[in-house]
Design a protein around this motif. Structure first.
Motif, PDB file in Angstrom:
ATOM      1  N   SER B 269       0.820  -1.212   0.000  1.00 38.80           N
ATOM      2  CA  SER B 269       0.000   0.000   0.000  1.00 38.80           C
ATOM      3  C   SER B 269       0.852   1.259   0.000  1.00 38.80           C
ATOM      4  N   SER B 270       2.113   1.150   0.437  1.00 35.57           N
ATOM      5  CA  SER B 270       2.963   2.346   0.437  1.00 35.57           C
ATOM      6  C   SER B 270       3.354   2.733  -0.990  1.00 35.57           C
ATOM      7  N   TYR B 271       3.121   1.864  -1.964  1.00 36.36           N
ATOM      8  CA  TYR B 271       3.418   2.188  -3.362  1.00 36.36           C
ATOM      9  C   TYR B 271       2.156   2.469  -4.172  1.00 36.36           C
ATOM     10  N   LEU B 272       1.024   2.542  -3.465  1.00 39.23           N
ATOM     11  CA  LEU B 272      -0.272   2.798  -4.103  1.00 39.23           C
ATOM     12  C   LEU B 272      -0.468   4.305  -4.256  1.00 39.23           C
ATOM     13  N   VAL B 273      -0.871   4.741  -5.460  1.00 40.58           N
ATOM     14  CA  VAL B 273      -1.171   6.162  -5.613  1.00 40.58           C
ATOM     15  C   VAL B 273      -2.669   6.362  -5.819  1.00 40.58           C
TER      16      VAL B 273
END
Lengths: 273, 273
Positions: B269-273
């Motif tokens: 989720s930390s790479y989800l935009v």
């Protein structure tokens, strides 16, 4: 020699700098015009410059990779290269209005042409600039103080430290635009759509938290008047690599003069997400 | 020595690899388990590896910067460093299930531990991997053939050439997932939200256009069965730097074994935009 103020006044009277093409603007700068570039060539991306010897190039590229908000890389010219797709038929040594030369981290010159400093081992980093989204802000009805007041954008060294990379470290530099309180959400929304040119602000209001004690004394650029009801909004700034140069003291580094940018052939819209 | 197939079968029976923590998985790999990592540690980002001597590090970092779709950099370990924030208490030399070692561009070994090859001048690049968004695809009701069929993802060298950087050049490598035709739009939509781990596909259908003549013979990984009504969808793949190694022949380079990834502590989720 270039004749900054005089040339600028003349130009402003004669043609609209906003309507100029990047190639025309670069030619003018090559010919000697010295001026901050905010408002020039509407719709085209402007860029910061940091040029270092190949020996420091990995550390600088890694510094940029680790600090993408302040150092978004738009392009890199190979060692010795002076042109590239972002400046077709251009010459990186002459096509900016003004440069800053650092030796051992000390500013030693602010020439309008760096041909005399050029070496075949110099690697050029072209870094996104927040001037790129100013046309979008204006289209959104948001006033840009430094354009309206005819000055350079104010920039500040902050107390926030960047992620270091090898021999390179330094503080985050921010640019500041005073925004009417009711339009701050719009300013955030509009600029967040341009992550490649600093994107959303890093801070809204309260300059003390960034270690900025006096907004009227910027570290780079000019102060702007802040009207009643306006909030200072801070964006990460591509002068950050130059602050890292001052801190980390590589033998040689060349940047743009703050506010005096490379005007590229890339459309603003190509950095819109 | 690690005992791949046997260990894997045992593990699959005993615990859910999807529910495992990244630290637990890395400890298993350090202890000798060899397996493709698709489906492991649901919710955590997986990563490709490319390790090169400092002398080639700038060219590789620039290659990644110029080819962000195939080489999205998640982190870089300084020369000689073997751990970092993406693998807390980990060791990059032992914590992947398997590696590939190249000398002068030729694959010379596929060890499960690279301690014997380690040098203080080696720089480690951690590159995003499309396994990261597979959990999101599955949550979206999209079947993942190589997970369902218990094999490694198929990967193909294409005829599309990457932007070169200094001494480094090579072809784009893609991973392929067959997707039901009606779900292709969802697969594009879901993966486009993960630009740091290859993002949206680079191609949908028509492998010939990528220079892929036979889907049943991937260049890396295993073939998968493509059911009637499924369309082959291609994503940029983090094996691309290894294809560049084979092409550009640096004296030494070490990658992961394709499909056998670093499982990081970063949330998908930390790479989800």
């Amino acid at each position: 020699m270039k004749d900054g103020t005089g040339s600028r006044r003349m130009l402003a009277d004669e043609v609209s700098t906003a309507a100029m093409s990047p190639a025309e603007a670069r030619l003018l700068f090559r010919g000697g015009v010295v001026t901050p570039t905010a408002g020039w060539c509407a719709g085209y991306a402007q860029a910061n410059l940091i040029i270092v010897p190949k020996a420091q190039a990995f550390d600088f590229l890694l510094f940029a990779q680790r600090n993408p908000k302040s150092c978004p890389i738009l392009g890199v010219l190979d060692a010795g290269e002076t042109s590239g797709p972002l400046l077709a038929d251009g010459d990186i040594r002459t096509d900016l209005p003004q440069y800053t030369v650092y030796v051992d981290g000390e500013k030693v010159a602010e020439p309008t042409d760096i041909s005399g400093y050029w070496r075949q081992d110099l690697v050029t980093f072209i870094v996104g600039c927040s001037f790129t989204f100013e046309a979008a802000l204006q289209e959104g009805g948001i006033p840009i103080a430094h354009i309206d007041q005819g000055t350079n954008v104010p920039m500040y060294r902050t107390s926030i430290w960047c992620q270091p990379a090898g021999s390179i470290s330094g503080p985050l530099v921010v640019s500041m635009r005073p925004i009417p309180a009711s339009q701050v959400p719009d300013a955030v929304r509009i600029t967040s759509r341009y992550p490649a040119v600093h994107g959303a602000p890093v801070h809204v209001g309260n300059p003390e938290e960034l270690g900025i004690t006096d907004l009227s004394r910027p570290d780079f650029g000019d102060p702007v008047q802040i009207q009643e009801g306006y909030v200072p909004v801070f964006w990460a700034c591509g002068v950050t690599p130059q602050a890292a140069v001052m801190e980390s003291k590589p033998a040689l580094a060349i940047g743009h003069a703050p506010g005096h940018m490379l005007i590229t052939d890339a459309r603003d819209s190509s950095y819109l997400v």
